[in-house]
Design a protein around this motif. Structure first.
Motif, PDB file in Angstrom:
ATOM      1  N   ASN A   1       0.824  -1.288   0.026  1.00 17.63           N
ATOM      2  CA  ASN A   1       0.122   0.105  -0.141  1.00 17.63           C
ATOM      3  C   ASN A   1       1.052   1.293   0.268  1.00 17.63           C
ATOM      4  N   GLY A   2       1.481   1.662  -1.274  1.00 14.94           N
ATOM      5  CA  GLY A   2       2.635   2.568  -1.233  1.00 14.94           C
ATOM      6  C   GLY A   2       3.798   1.641  -1.122  1.00 14.94           C
ATOM      7  N   SER A   3       5.039   2.425  -1.346  1.00  9.03           N
ATOM      8  CA  SER A   3       6.245   1.501  -1.039  1.00  9.03           C
ATOM      9  C   SER A   3       6.671   1.751   0.407  1.00  9.03           C
ATOM     10  N   ASP A   4       6.184   2.754   1.355  1.00  8.33           N
ATOM     11  CA  ASP A   4       6.382   2.976   2.506  1.00  8.33           C
ATOM     12  C   ASP A   4       5.798   1.782   3.444  1.00  8.33           C
TER      13      ASP A   4
ATOM     14  N   ALA B   1      19.153  10.408   4.301  1.00  8.45           N
ATOM     15  CA  ALA B   1      18.497   9.520   3.545  1.00  8.45           C
ATOM     16  C   ALA B   1      17.102   9.802   3.746  1.00  8.45           C
ATOM     17  N   PHE B   2      16.250   9.264   2.962  1.00  6.32           N
ATOM     18  CA  PHE B   2      14.587   9.365   3.121  1.00  6.32           C
ATOM     19  C   PHE B   2      14.266   9.075   4.598  1.00  6.32           C
ATOM     20  N   ALA B   3      13.475  10.145   5.046  1.00  4.92           N
ATOM     21  CA  ALA B   3      13.161   9.763   6.490  1.00  4.92           C
ATOM     22  C   ALA B   3      12.119   8.706   6.958  1.00  4.92           C
TER      23      ALA B   3
ATOM     24  N   LEU C   1      17.026  -1.631  -1.355  1.00 10.20           N
ATOM     25  CA  LEU C   1      17.142  -0.585  -2.390  1.00 10.20           C
ATOM     26  C   LEU C   1      16.054  -0.203  -2.803  1.00 10.20           C
ATOM     27  N   ASP C   2      15.796   1.131  -2.220  1.00 11.88           N
ATOM     28  CA  ASP C   2      14.736   1.828  -2.619  1.00 11.88           C
ATOM     29  C   ASP C   2      14.800   2.771  -4.031  1.00 11.88           C
ATOM     30  N   GLU C   3      14.214   2.331  -4.994  1.00 12.74           N
ATOM     31  CA  GLU C   3      14.362   2.857  -6.274  1.00 12.74           C
ATOM     32  C   GLU C   3      12.994   3.718  -6.753  1.00 12.74           C
ATOM     33  N   ALA C   4      12.664   4.392  -6.083  1.00  9.85           N
ATOM     34  CA  ALA C   4      11.462   5.272  -6.419  1.00  9.85           C
ATOM     35  C   ALA C   4      11.373   6.121  -7.609  1.00  9.85           C
ATOM     36  N   TYR C   5      12.865   6.586  -7.807  1.00  6.81           N
ATOM     37  CA  TYR C   5      12.874   7.442  -8.916  1.00  6.81           C
ATOM     38  C   TYR C   5      13.407   6.926  -9.981  1.00  6.81           C
ATOM     39  N   ASN C   6      13.667   5.523 -10.022  1.00  5.03           N
ATOM     40  CA  ASN C   6      14.579   4.788 -11.014  1.00  5.03           C
ATOM     41  C   ASN C   6      13.973   5.074 -12.410  1.00  5.03           C
TER      42      ASN C   6
ATOM     43  N   PHE D   1       4.376   3.483  -7.566  1.00  9.61           N
ATOM     44  CA  PHE D   1       3.790   3.913  -8.367  1.00  9.61           C
ATOM     45  C   PHE D   1       3.515   5.463  -8.184  1.00  9.61           C
ATOM     46  N   SER D   2       3.996   5.981  -7.144  1.00  9.11           N
ATOM     47  CA  SER D   2       3.940   7.126  -6.682  1.00  9.11           C
ATOM     48  C   SER D   2       4.513   8.450  -7.285  1.00  9.11           C
ATOM     49  N   LYS D   3       5.256   8.055  -8.233  1.00 15.36           N
ATOM     50  CA  LYS D   3       6.206   9.176  -8.842  1.00 15.36           C
ATOM     51  C   LYS D   3       5.876   9.220 -10.352  1.00 15.36           C
ATOM     52  N   ILE D   4       6.760   8.578 -11.367  1.00 18.49           N
ATOM     53  CA  ILE D   4       6.494   9.029 -12.555  1.00 18.49           C
ATOM     54  C   ILE D   4       5.210   8.200 -13.006  1.00 18.49           C
TER      55      ILE D   4
HETATM   56  C1  LIG Z   1       8.325   9.428  -2.564  1.00 17.34           C
HETATM   57  C2  LIG Z   1       9.187   8.069  -2.120  1.00 17.34           C
HETATM   58  C3  LIG Z   1       8.744   6.806  -2.082  1.00 17.34           C
HETATM   59  C4  LIG Z   1       7.299   6.615  -2.368  1.00 17.34           C
HETATM   60  O1  LIG Z   1       6.620   6.211  -1.367  1.00 17.34           O
HETATM   61  P1  LIG Z   1       5.165   5.582  -1.431  1.00 17.34           P
HETATM   62  O2  LIG Z   1       4.923   5.252  -0.150  1.00 17.34           O
HETATM   63  O3  LIG Z   1       5.239   4.686  -2.525  1.00 17.34           O
HETATM   64  O4  LIG Z   1       4.180   6.864  -1.952  1.00 17.34           O
HETATM   65  C5  LIG Z   1       9.781   6.115  -1.772  1.00 17.34           C
HETATM   66  N1  LIG Z   1      10.853   5.946  -1.213  1.00 17.34           N
HETATM   67  C6  LIG Z   1      11.223   7.451  -1.583  1.00 17.34           C
HETATM   68  C7  LIG Z   1      12.894   7.567  -1.302  1.00 17.34           C
HETATM   69  C8  LIG Z   1      10.671   8.358  -1.824  1.00 17.34           C
HETATM   70  O5  LIG Z   1      11.265   9.663  -2.219  1.00 17.34           O
END
Ligand SMILES: *Cc1c(COP(=O)(O)O)cnc(C)c1O
Length: 366
Positions: A94-97, A120-122, A194-199, A226-229
């Motif tokens: 449910n989102g990558s988080d 790094a991402f919070a 490995l978080d590839e949110a912007y890949n 799926f939240s970015k591109i």
């Molecule tokens: C925006 C972002 C995500 C995406 O999070 P979602 O929960 O999928 O919306 C994940 N990792 C990083 C580093 C991000 O900047």
């Protein structure tokens, strides 16, 4: 009250600082009554979602009384084709988080450490603390994760390492070669996330080929969104790719219906809409060049980024600048939670939005 519920809680939660999301258009509208708001704060796709994805989500609305397909069969099948992996290597979130949290829940024993690069991402720190782990922050070098220091920091308590590549909020990245060398030195009982949110914004041949890395390293977990591109941030869909044994463990704790029917359908359609992906990619390339040029012109030092955002130094209290921009109806992201008090992060927007932001910035900063 006789009982102090904070004493009953997981002790980590008292030190946990909740994630601070980007300011929403709605709240700016409530506070300042501004109607036309430009939000370049949360790295969303300025073109929105693919029309095909929206249509696919709408089609599911007649059946929202039914539970979604808990196995996510159709989306997982599409993803397995895209990544050339078996469906038993994919976990939907449910989102990558949601996946980042599941990884901690599945693997962190109380008191075990997760190594997290500085800046790094919070969310990495939050999911670690929420799941009884100890975040170990390893200093960055030139705003980028320092892989040698990360290796040196590993000890018997280390269970996980988080790396976003490229990283948010700095936009910095690590090459395939460097990552592969690093992973070869990593003990197999330490999991690498490995978080590839912007890949999808990167087509540099030196960028890591995570598919190849997954074949070589059984302790690698790749997380995508799926939240970015793909422009589906509000629907909350992400996925992890890992070896089948790890995938099985993640799917045991995955709550049965964690991705909704509209989200499953939209994500599948979004994957197939190459035209929208290409348009989003190109818009970002052009917008990035525009910002690089304009920031140079304004003598504002920026951190070179390959993602859909760029972080720059305002050389003053960035919250002040952020608030001045708000008054002009423009939302950007201050980075106080990252201890970067003079930096702002801006999402690459539509060309006219980018121009308005730069015009507003230059008038504020002069
Ligand atoms: C925006 C972002 C995500 C995406 O999070 P979602 O929960 O999928 O919306 C994940 N990792 C990083 C580093 C991000 O900047």
């Amino acid at each position: 009250m006789a009982v102090q519920y904070s004493q009953l809680a997981n002790p980590n939660i008292s030190t946990l600082k909740p994630y601070q999301p980007g300011k929403s258009k709605e709240s700016l509208n409530r506070e300042f009554g501004i109607e036309h708001i430009i939000k370049l704060a949360s790295n969303e796709n300025p073109l929105g979602a693919s029309k095909k994805a929206i249509a696919a989500a709408k089609q599911t609305l007649d059946n929202i009384a039914d539970y979604p397909d808990g196995s996510g069969y159709l989306l997982k099948t599409a993803l397995s084709k895209k990544h050339q992996v078996d469906t038993n290597q994919i976990t939907l979130g449910n989102g990558s988080d949601n996946l980042l949290a599941m990884i901690c829940q599945a693997f962190l024993h109380p008191g075990e450490k997760a190594i997290i690069p500085q800046y790094a991402f919070a969310t990495f720190g939050i999911v670690t603390l929420a799941n009884h782990g100890i975040p170990q922050i390893v200093p960055a070098q030139h705003w980028s994760a320092d892989l040698d220091s990360i290796l040196a920091a590993i000890d018997d308590e280390t269970k996980l390492i988080f790396l976003a590549n490229p990283n948010n909020p700095t936009g910095t990245w690590i090459s395939h070669e460097k990552l592969q060398q690093f992973l070869r030195k990593l003990p197999e009982n330490v999991l690498f996330v490995l978080d590839e949110a912007y890949n999808d914004y990167i087509r540099d041949p030196n960028f890591p080929d995570s598919q190849a890395l997954l074949e070589e390293f059984p302790n690698l977990i790749v997380v995508r969104t799926f939240s970015k591109i793909y422009g589906l941030a509000s629907l909350r869909v992400g996925y992890a790719i890992s070896n089948p044994e790890i995938t099985d463990l993640l799917n045991r704790i995955r709550l049965p219906f964690n991705v909704s029917s509209p989200a499953l359908a939209a994500a599948k359609a979004a994957l197939e809409d190459q035209e929208h992906i290409q348009a989003s990619f190109q818009l970002n390339q052009d917008g990035m060049k525009f910002f690089e040029n304009e920031l140079k012109r304004l003598n504002l030092e920026f951190i070179p980024s390959v993602a859909n955002f760029i972080t720059f130094d305002t050389q003053q209290d960035a919250v002040e600048v952020f608030q001045q921009l708000l008054k002009q109806g423009i939302i950007v992201r201050p980075l106080v939670p990252y201890k970067m008090p003079t930096h702002l992060r801006i999402t690459i927007g539509l060309h006219e939005q980018n121009i308005k932001l730069i015009d507003a910035l230059s008038s504020i900063l002069k």
